[in-house]
Design an enzyme around this catalytic site. Structure first.
Site, PDB file in Angstrom:
ATOM      1  N   LYS A  20       1.425  -1.519  -0.033  1.00 27.60           N
ATOM      2  CA  LYS A  20      -0.692  -0.204  -0.116  1.00 27.60           C
ATOM      3  C   LYS A  20       0.710   1.139  -0.089  1.00 27.60           C
ATOM      4  O   LYS A  20       0.207   2.538  -0.990  1.00 27.60           O
ATOM      5  CB  LYS A  20      -1.077  -0.132   0.681  1.00 27.60           C
ATOM      6  CG  LYS A  20      -0.140   0.255   2.714  1.00 27.60           C
ATOM      7  CD  LYS A  20      -1.589  -0.338   3.256  1.00 27.60           C
ATOM      8  CE  LYS A  20      -0.863   0.068   4.890  1.00 27.60           C
ATOM      9  NZ  LYS A  20      -1.484  -0.086   5.759  1.00 27.60           N
ATOM     10  N   ARG A  27      -7.923  -0.952  17.018  1.00 26.07           N
ATOM     11  CA  ARG A  27      -8.682  -0.653  16.021  1.00 26.07           C
ATOM     12  C   ARG A  27      -9.811  -1.625  15.327  1.00 26.07           C
ATOM     13  O   ARG A  27     -10.519  -1.803  16.112  1.00 26.07           O
ATOM     14  CB  ARG A  27      -7.378  -0.365  14.695  1.00 26.07           C
ATOM     15  CG  ARG A  27      -7.039   0.921  14.187  1.00 26.07           C
ATOM     16  CD  ARG A  27      -5.927   0.758  12.937  1.00 26.07           C
ATOM     17  NE  ARG A  27      -6.117  -0.172  11.581  1.00 26.07           N
ATOM     18  CZ  ARG A  27      -5.077  -0.431  10.899  1.00 26.07           C
ATOM     19  NH1 ARG A  27      -4.184   0.853  10.861  1.00 26.07           N
ATOM     20  NH2 ARG A  27      -5.113  -1.913  10.199  1.00 26.07           N
TER      21      ARG A  27
END
Ligand SMILES: *Cc1c(COP(=O)(O)O)cnc(C)c1O
Length: 363
Positions: free
Chosen positions: A36, A131
């Site tokens: 990414k 998260r």
């Protein structure tokens, strides 16, 4: 060559990836290469695969689509929970996705039926970093639900630490993940094929443990690309930290006072830290700004110091040298600066297999 430019050394990325693959193999841990930060640049993904990375993971379906268009053939995992609005694209392009919401898996199942495919689902478990993740107590119920969904294959479990609150991966939370895998197998009589222990921040644990338990995959981005461990941002032994460098051009260079003059308010990007008066210094401006990089994430060459940055200007104290107008200055980048440089439309990406630059890897 055009400036600013990000120079990408594939040979160094290959070295980093292969070194980590080799160090983790004895523990039974395979590497999922995370692309990414490089926007799924196909050249980089290809290099990772040739270095022994078994699968590619990316957080954005657009990046996976880009790699597919470049005809990379390997298993792709979408490592951010799919947007429900992108479910169709996710099923069409990623073999596996990370999931935590039943509505999303239901939609993936519906799309997979329409497309005549099977989609792999890896469930993310919350182990304290707060998260993404299903709470461990709710995991069996979730698995029970997805096992009933057509065209969905349960592939395993995973966790992500150290990103939101800096919770360190350790033997305790990794053992907890292993136990969850064991108990799912006992409860449902299935195989938890992948146990994906975490990201580059897991390397400290992985390379010092003698017992990786059920953990058989790590998702590595920063460690491969920048050679650093994100928990302490320390260089990892034997890896290159300069596979990426950023080059920018000098557009002004003058001797100027250290101290500004006039009434002082805030600068364009907030308060400025006061400087001690060193009299006249050599100050250069580079055609590079916050739109292109994170100035806090750049490392200036020895003897130079970054004084500040606005949208389009990076101001340097160049020390004893006075670079010529039009000359180039080279920086190392951290993860944040790399992300921004990869994303800026003003930064040219130059991929090289080798270069003249001296190696910074200790022999
Ligand atoms: C970004 C990301 C990774 C890779 O993290 P690095 O620190 O770059 O290794 C792994 N897993 C998930 C879920 C991510 O979002």
């Amino acid at each position: 060559m055009s400036v600013p430019r990000l120079e990408i050394r594939l040979d160094r990325i290959h070295h980093n990836a292969k070194t980590l693959v080799d160090r983790l193999a004895p523990l039974g841990i395979g590497v999922i290469g995370v692309t990414k930060a490089a926007l799924g640049l196909p050249e980089i993904a290809r290099e990772l695969l040739s270095a022994g990375v078994t699968r590619i993971g990316d957080a954005r379906i657009e990046n996976i689509e880009r790699m597919k268009r470049a005809r990379l053939s390997c298993e792709f995992t979408l490592i951010r929970s799919p947007m429900i609005s992108q479910a169709e694209r996710v099923v069409a392009n990623a073999e596996v996705s990370h999931n935590t919401e039943i509505e999303v898996v239901e939609r993936l199942s519906a799309c997979a039926q329409t497309q005549g495919r099977t989609h792999g689902v890896l469930l993310m478990v919350e182990l304290g970093d707060l998260r993404e993740g299903i709470l461990p107590a709710q995991l069996p119920g979730f698995v029970d639900q997805i096992l009933r969904l057509p065209n969905i294959a349960f592939r395993g479990i995973g966790t992500n630490l150290a990103c939101q609150n800096g919770v360190s991966p350790d033997q305790e939370n990794m053992n907890a993940l292993s136990s969850l895998a064991d108990s799912l197998e006992a409860t449902f009589g299935l195989e938890v094929e992948t146990v994906s222990g975490g990201n580059s921040a897991n390397l400290g644990w992985a390379l010092s443990t003698t017992d990786a338990g059920r953990v058989n995959a790590l998702r590595l981005g920063e460690a491969i690309l920048l050679g650093r461990d994100p928990l302490h941002r320390k260089a990892i032994d034997g890896l290159y930290t300069d596979a990426f460098t950023l080059v920018a051009e000098v557009i002004e260079c003058k001797r100027k006072p250290t101290k500004p003059w006039g009434e002082l308010g805030q600068a364009a990007f907030g308060p400025v830290k006061a400087r001690t008066d060193c009299g006249l210094i050599s100050q250069a401006i580079l055609a590079l700004g916050r739109q292109d990089i994170d100035p806090d994430g750049l490392e200036a060459p020895d003897g130079m110091e970054i004084l500040g940055a606005s949208s389009d200007h990076l101001v340097l104290d160049t020390g004893p040298t006075s670079p010529a107008i039009g000359s180039e200055v080279m920086f190392l980048l951290n993860y944040s600066a790399l992300l921004r440089a990869m994303t800026s439309p003003f930064v040219t990406r130059v991929v090289a297999t080798q270069g003249e630059r001296e190696s910074q890897l200790p022999a």
